[in-house]
Structures are given as structure tokens and as C-alpha cells.
Design a protein around this motif. Structure first.
Motif, PDB file in Angstrom:
ATOM      1  N   ILE A  15       8.197   8.989   0.573  1.00 15.69           N
ATOM      2  CA  ILE A  15       8.617   8.491   1.888  1.00 15.69           C
ATOM      3  C   ILE A  15       8.005   7.122   2.196  1.00 15.69           C
ATOM      4  CG2 ILE A  15       8.458   8.885   4.382  1.00 15.69           C
ATOM      5  CD1 ILE A  15       9.004  11.846   3.846  1.00 15.69           C
ATOM      6  N   PRO A  16       6.678   6.945   2.047  1.00 13.15           N
ATOM      7  CA  PRO A  16       6.139   5.613   2.327  1.00 13.15           C
ATOM      8  C   PRO A  16       6.755   4.529   1.439  1.00 13.15           C
ATOM      9  CG  PRO A  16       4.369   7.203   2.024  1.00 13.15           C
ATOM     10  CD  PRO A  16       5.633   7.897   1.661  1.00 13.15           C
ATOM     11  N   ALA A  17       6.970   4.855   0.163  1.00 18.09           N
ATOM     12  CA  ALA A  17       7.509   3.852  -0.756  1.00 18.09           C
ATOM     13  C   ALA A  17       8.927   3.452  -0.354  1.00 18.09           C
ATOM     14  CB  ALA A  17       7.491   4.393  -2.180  1.00 18.09           C
ATOM     15  N   ALA A  18       9.781   4.453  -0.108  1.00 16.38           N
ATOM     16  CA  ALA A  18      11.165   4.168   0.252  1.00 16.38           C
ATOM     17  C   ALA A  18      11.202   3.397   1.570  1.00 16.38           C
ATOM     18  CB  ALA A  18      11.945   5.468   0.374  1.00 16.38           C
ATOM     19  N   TRP A  19      10.307   3.770   2.458  1.00 18.84           N
ATOM     20  CA  TRP A  19      10.176   3.125   3.736  1.00 18.84           C
ATOM     21  C   TRP A  19       9.898   1.640   3.586  1.00 18.84           C
ATOM     22  CZ3 TRP A  19      10.825   5.909   7.960  1.00 18.84           C
ATOM     23  CH2 TRP A  19      10.601   5.234   9.153  1.00 18.84           C
ATOM     24  N   ALA A  20       8.857   1.358   2.808  1.00 19.34           N
ATOM     25  CA  ALA A  20       8.448  -0.037   2.607  1.00 19.34           C
ATOM     26  C   ALA A  20       9.580  -0.831   1.975  1.00 19.34           C
ATOM     27  CB  ALA A  20       7.201  -0.076   1.720  1.00 19.34           C
ATOM     28  N   MET A  21      10.272  -0.221   1.008  1.00 20.77           N
ATOM     29  CA  MET A  21      11.330  -0.969   0.325  1.00 20.77           C
ATOM     30  C   MET A  21      12.528  -1.199   1.237  1.00 20.77           C
ATOM     31  SD  MET A  21      11.301   0.220  -3.602  1.00 20.77           S
ATOM     32  CE  MET A  21      10.788   1.898  -3.642  1.00 20.77           C
ATOM     33  N   LEU A  24       0.828  -1.196   0.000  1.00 18.50           N
ATOM     34  CA  LEU A  24       0.000   0.000   0.000  1.00 18.50           C
ATOM     35  C   LEU A  24       0.869   1.255   0.000  1.00 18.50           C
ATOM     36  CD1 LEU A  24      -3.084   0.205   0.116  1.00 18.50           C
ATOM     37  CD2 LEU A  24      -2.848   0.802   2.533  1.00 18.50           C
ATOM     38  N   MET A  25       1.983   1.175   0.753  1.00 17.52           N
ATOM     39  CA  MET A  25       2.859   2.342   0.852  1.00 17.52           C
ATOM     40  C   MET A  25       3.593   2.608  -0.454  1.00 17.52           C
ATOM     41  SD  MET A  25       4.264   1.406   4.604  1.00 17.52           S
ATOM     42  CE  MET A  25       5.415   2.685   5.012  1.00 17.52           C
ATOM     43  N   MET A  26       3.869   1.551  -1.198  1.00 19.18           N
ATOM     44  CA  MET A  26       4.586   1.729  -2.462  1.00 19.18           C
ATOM     45  C   MET A  26       3.660   2.126  -3.597  1.00 19.18           C
ATOM     46  SD  MET A  26       7.166  -1.457  -2.276  1.00 19.18           S
ATOM     47  CE  MET A  26       7.573  -1.423  -4.017  1.00 19.18           C
ATOM     48  N   ALA A  27       2.377   1.819  -3.431  1.00 19.99           N
ATOM     49  CA  ALA A  27       1.436   1.976  -4.549  1.00 19.99           C
ATOM     50  C   ALA A  27       1.450   3.368  -5.200  1.00 19.99           C
ATOM     51  CB  ALA A  27       0.035   1.597  -4.096  1.00 19.99           C
ATOM     52  N   LEU A  76       2.403   3.555  -9.078  1.00 15.84           N
ATOM     53  CA  LEU A  76       1.314   3.845 -10.020  1.00 15.84           C
ATOM     54  C   LEU A  76       1.552   5.156 -10.759  1.00 15.84           C
ATOM     55  CD1 LEU A  76      -1.811   2.659  -8.000  1.00 15.84           C
ATOM     56  CD2 LEU A  76      -0.622   1.516  -9.885  1.00 15.84           C
ATOM     57  N   LEU A  77       2.019   6.181 -10.031  1.00 17.89           N
ATOM     58  CA  LEU A  77       2.260   7.467 -10.682  1.00 17.89           C
ATOM     59  C   LEU A  77       3.338   7.347 -11.754  1.00 17.89           C
ATOM     60  CD1 LEU A  77       2.081  10.052  -7.783  1.00 17.89           C
ATOM     61  CD2 LEU A  77       0.756  10.059  -9.882  1.00 17.89           C
ATOM     62  N   LEU A  78       4.430   6.663 -11.411  1.00 22.71           N
ATOM     63  CA  LEU A  78       5.510   6.538 -12.391  1.00 22.71           C
ATOM     64  C   LEU A  78       5.071   5.686 -13.571  1.00 22.71           C
ATOM     65  CD1 LEU A  78       8.725   6.270 -10.228  1.00 22.71           C
ATOM     66  CD2 LEU A  78       8.114   8.060 -11.830  1.00 22.71           C
ATOM     67  N   LEU A  79       4.270   4.681 -13.288  1.00 25.76           N
ATOM     68  CA  LEU A  79       3.757   3.830 -14.357  1.00 25.76           C
ATOM     69  C   LEU A  79       2.893   4.661 -15.307  1.00 25.76           C
ATOM     70  CD1 LEU A  79       4.211   0.824 -14.774  1.00 25.76           C
ATOM     71  CD2 LEU A  79       1.948   0.404 -13.815  1.00 25.76           C
TER      72      LEU A  79
END
Lengths: 290, 276
Positions: free
Chosen positions: B91-97, A12-15, A19-22
């Protein structure tokens, strides 16, 4: 259970980013591909029609395209040569003990922080201008004819301006890499009687290879798309002598309003960037693995 | 066992390094100096180095002629806005990764990097047409959106390399103590992540401030930031060197200062963490 929970949360945090970059990659690019097969000019709205590969054949057989392709590669190769060799030399110099190292570092880095339009206009007017430029004054002072850099050697002048902006980048990165080099290794080699040159070739250069790779990779990405420097200095001229592919597509789109032709050019630029990236990553990919 | 360096050698190195440093910096120095000259003095031959009548009239002139401050604010809003929006998404994305990596995390990161290889001119036409049809041409919000997207991969990467350095054991300890994910983020990780986020913020403001493809192509006058405003000096009327210099000096000064403070982060951010 906890891990399942976290995994879902992680997704969920990566979505949003993914999605935006896609969307950013797919939507405009598919539109460009679609437009590239249309006869579509903004000056003639409502006349759009399917054109097959006409736009491509026009773009690819235009003499301006070959000039632009050559210029694009010349800018990439020219600037890379100056910045990589110059950057290595400067980084080695700045790594030596000296007085006021911090200040010299700041002076050297500064050009990279200047916005491209400012850098290009300052060089164009205050240095390269054949009447009022500083170079013209120097030439007259030593009894030479002032040289009109941007009219007579437009491509070379642009390469110089762009290299001035990117030399600090290469220097900064190579210097950072140099400073992580283990001094003991160099000292040991010195005690074993290795000359300064062989210490450089066998110890320093291999240590720098990863940083050099990164410099080449990142600069190539940016240099393939040099734009502002050309726009404010020469407008791609005289003729098309300093037009690169980015500028050619811009001119087709926003000066001639030829959406179809510009889109075909855009796709050619994307393909070119992919070819360059493919070879680049194959050539230097090994260095990045570690 | 540090190598002893002879004093002569150190002096020679100092002289060479300073000469090169001054030569590279000279165009910037000359611009700043010219901004304090009159127009006549700016093109005087021989050029005057320090002995001229210092004046600040160019600065006033640039402002009164063209609403310089408005363009300056556009630059501030666009670079700060796109950076903050980018951080919010990244931030959430980098965090999760960084903290819940999967076997595919590296691939996702590489894919994000590869989006930077897409030449902007490949999507110029549709972006221009989309912006035109939805009324985003020459608006600050339009540029904030585009710059957020083009810098997002860099923000994610940079944050990822910083977050990676936060020890995972701390996370586990707080989990053992029964902290929820929200609490974990707010009380344990945020304090450790702030320096990395600050560096990312700085670098990204610099990149957005100097961005000169989309700002030139998607603005006309209203939302034009300094990159585009300065470009209008490429076809000037009359004497303009001193005014160009004044406008340039104000455009580059904030970033020069920011950049000098963040040299280290610059390297790390621009190399996607490959060189530290």
C-alpha cells in the motif's frame, strides 16, 4: 520544500517493496548460479567441490532435456492456441444478447477458480481413467474401446487439462475488452454495408489486439512453469513423455537430491524464460505501448 | 438506435451459449455430485445422474481420516496471511507511485512486473535449502513469506491502478487546508482507496489459495494447505472417487464463491490493469 519532503517520504514508502523484491530476485538466483557450478548432492554431504560447467554439459546433453524442452514449448503453444482462438469465439458468443447471460458467464469462468491439483485429479480419475472414467463409459456405450488417455497421449491430455483451466481466463479478458467496444462504430460500418466478417476483421479484431496481447503474455509466463498438473497426473511419464523443464528440475532436485544438476537446470529455465520474454515483448510490445 | 435482434436469433444464441457453459462447468458439477455418492455408486456403470442414495458420509470420512480441517485452516492462514502482509508492504509503495510519481516510476513498475517472469524453478533449489537450514520447511510462516513475495508485484500493480483513479485535486485541496501527510492519508484518501484495496485483497486470496508450486514443494504434512493435501490423492488406495470429490468440493467452494463475486476485479488484477 514541501515537495522535497514528500519525495523523501515517497522513497521511504516504496523502500520495503523494492528492497524485498530486489532481495527475492538477487539472493536465491545468485545461489542457484553458485550451486550450478558445484558438484553437490544432498545424499553425499561434505563432498561439495567445484565442477565448472560439468553440470551444464550433463543437463544440456541429457536426452530428457530435449524432450522436456519440446514438451515445455508444446504445452505453451498448444494451450495458447486453444485458449486464444477458443477465447475469442466464446467472448464473441457471450457478447450477444441472450437469456441468462450472467449465469452462463459464471459457468464459463468457474474452471479458472479451481486449484490445479483438484482440476488435474478430477480429470485424471473421473474422466480420463480407462476403467472407471466417464470417457471410458461413453466409449463403451457407443461400442468403442476405452482409451487410456494419460498413458497413451500424456502430453496432449495435460494440454487439454491446462487449457480447460485457462480458457475461462482468456474468455473473461476478451469479453471485458469487447464490452468496451464502441457500438456506434460497428453500426456505422453495418450501414455502410460491411459484412459481419469484415466488421470483425477491421473493427473488432483491432480493438481486441491489446487484450489478446495481454492474454498471450500472461499465459506464457504461467504456462512455461506448469507443474502441479504434471505432478499429480503422470509424474512426467511414461518415461519422460510429459516432463517439462520445470518438472525435470524438480525431479533432479527433490527426487535425486542433485543440487548442482538441478541448479544448472534452473538457470537454463531462467534463460529460456528470458529468451521467450524477449521475443514476446519485441513481437507484441507495440500493442502494449499505447 | 440499438440494433433490434430477432427473437429466433436470441434463442439460438442462448442455446449454444448455455450448452458450452454447461460443458465447461460439467467437471465441477460432476465432482460436486460424486461427493454425495457412495464409493460403489461413484464408479457405477452406467453412471447415475440424480437418482442415487444421497449421502454425506464422504465428508465425515475425509475429516476423520486425515484431519481435513487442519489443512483447510492452513490454506486460510497462508492465503489470508500472505495477502495481508503483502498489502501492508504494497500500500505505501503503490501510494507513493500514484501520488508522487517521478520519471522513474514507470520503470520501477515494469521492473516489478519482470520479477514475475522469473520461473519459480530457477530459485527452487536455494529456497528449499535455505528453508531447510533455518527450519522453515513445512511451516505456515515460511509459505506466508514466499507467497507474499511472489504476489507482491501483482498487489503493487493492482493497487497502483486503483490509486491512480483517485483525483489528485482532492489531495491538493487538503494540503492547502494544512493537513499533514498522516491526516491526508487517514481522513481523505483511505475512504476513497478502500474499494480498490478490497478488490486487491479478494484477488490475491484467490491466487494464494490456488498456488501450487511452492505449496507442493515446501510443505510435507504439518503445514500442507489444500493444494498439497489434495495432491496426496494422486496415489490412493482402494476406492476413493467419492472421497476425492468431497475433499475437492470443500477445497474449491470458498474460492468459487469469492471468484464469482469478483469477476471484474479478476480481469483488472490479472492483466495488471491493462484491461478493465
Amino acid at each position: 520544500m514541501a515537495t522535497l519532503h514528500t519525495r523523501a517520504a515517497a522513497r521511504l514508502m516504496m523502500a520495503p517493496s523494492v528492497l524485498l523484491l530486489l532481495a527475492w530476485m538477487i539472493i536465491p538466483l545468485s545461489l542457484t548460479i553458485y550451486f550450478s557450478f558445484l558438484r553437490y548432492n544432498l545424499l553425499m554431504p561434505g563432498m561439495e567441490e567445484w565442477a565448472g560447467f560439468t553440470n551444464y554439459s550433463f543437463f544440456l546433453t541429457d536426452p530428457a532435456f530435449f524432450q522436456a524442452l519440446f514438451n515445455t514449448l508444446a504445452i505453451v503453444v498448444g494451450v495458447l492456441c486453444i485458449t486464444v482462438f477458443g477465447g475469442i469465439a466464446l467472448a464473441l458468443l457471450l457478447d450477444q444478447p441472450m437469456y441468462g447471460q450472467g449465469i452462463v458467464r459464471i459457468l464459463v469462468i468457474a474452471p479458472f477458480l479451481i486449484m490445479p491439483t483438484v482440476a488435474a485429479l478430477v480429470w485424471k480419475n473421473m474422466f480420463m481413467n480407462p476403467v472407471n472414467g466417464l470417457f471410458a463409459w461413453v466409449a463403451k456405450a457407443v461400442g468403442l474401446q476405452p482409451y487410456d488417455f494419460l498413458s497413451n497421449s500424456p502430453l496432449l491430455s495435460i494440454i487439454v487439462i491446462v487449457a480447460w483451466q485457462w480458457l475461462p481466463f482468456a474468455t473473461l479478458i476478451l469479453l471485458t475488452a469487447l464490452q468496451s467496444l464502441d457500438e456506434d462504430q460497428k453500426e456505422a460500418a453495418q450501414m455502410d454495408g460491411a459484412s459481419a466478417w469484415s466488421r470483425f476483421i477491421y473493427i473488432t479484431l483491432p480493438h481486441l489486439s491489446r487484450a489478446i496481447t495481454v492474454v498471450i503474455l500472461i499465459q506464457t509466463i504461467f504456462l512455461l512453469s506448469v507443474f502441479a498438473e504434471i505432478l499429480v497426473t503422470t509424474n512426467g511419464g511414461p518415461g519422460t513423455q510429459s516432463t517439462n523443464i520445470t518438472y525435470l528440475v524438480y525431479a533432479q532436485a527433490l527426487l535425486q537430491f542433485d543440487v548442482g544438476g538441478a541448479s544448472a537446470g534452473g538457470i537454463v529455465a531462467v534463460i529460456l524464460a528470458n529468451i521467450v520474454a524477449f521475443f514476446l515483448i519485441r513481437m507484441i510490445g507495440k500493442n502494449l505501448e499505447a | 438506435m440499438a440494433q433490434t435482434v430477432s427473437k429466433e436469433r436470441k434463442i439460438i444464441v442462448t442455446v449454444i451459449a448455455w450448452s458450452i457453459g454447461i460443458a465447461l462447468f460439467f467437471p465441477i458439477f460432476w465432482t460436486i455430485l460424486t461427493s454425495f455418492k457412495t464409493e460403489a455408486e461413484a464408479i457405477a456403470s452406467p453412471p447415475s445422474l440424480f437418482f442415487f442414495d444421497w449421502t454425506t458420509e464422504n465428508y465425515a470420512e475425509v475429516q476423520s481420516r486425515s484431519n481435513y480441517f487442519g489443512h483447510f485452516m492452513n490454506s486460510v492462514v497462508i492465503s489470508l496471511g500472505s495477502t495481508l502482509l503483502g498489502l501492508l508492504i504494497a500500500i505505501p509503495a503503490a501510494w507513493a507511485m500514484a501520488f508522487s510519481p517521478t520519471p522513474r516510476t514507470k520503470d520501477v513498475l515494469m521492473w516489478m512486473l519482470s520479477t514475475k517472469m522469473l520461473p519459480p524453478v530457477g530459485v527452487l533449489v536455494p529456497m528449499y535449502l535455505i528453508f531447510r537450514s533455518v527450519g522453515l520447511l513445512d511451516t505456515r510462516i515460511g509459505l506466508v513469506l514466499v507467497l507474499t513475495l511472489i504476489n507482491l508485484p501483482i498487489i503493487v500493480w493492482m493497487l497502483y491502478t486503483y490509486f491512480k483513479e483517485i483525483p489528485g485535486e482532492i489531495l491538493e485541496a487538503s494540503r492547502m487546508d494544512g493537513a499533514s501527510l498522516m491526516k491526508e492519508i487517514i481522513y481523505v484518501l483511505t475512504p476513497m482507496a478502500v474499494p480498490g484495496i478490497a478488490s486487491t485483497l479478494l484477488l490475491n486470496i484467490i491466487l494464494a489459495w490456488n498456488e501450487a508450486f511452492w505449496t507442493l514443494n515446501l510443505t510435507a504434512s504439518k503445514a500442507a494447505p489444500l493444494t498439497a493435501f489434495i495432491a496426496s490423492y494422486s496415489s490412493p488406495e482402494g476406492l476413493f472417487y467419492a472421497k476425492l470429490s468431497a475433499a475437492s468440493t470443500m477445497a474449491i467452494a470458498p474460492i468459487l464463491i469469492l471468484g464469482w463475486f469478483s469477476q471484474k476485479q479478476l480481469v483488472r488484477g490479472l492483466t495488471f490493469g491493462a484491461v478493465k
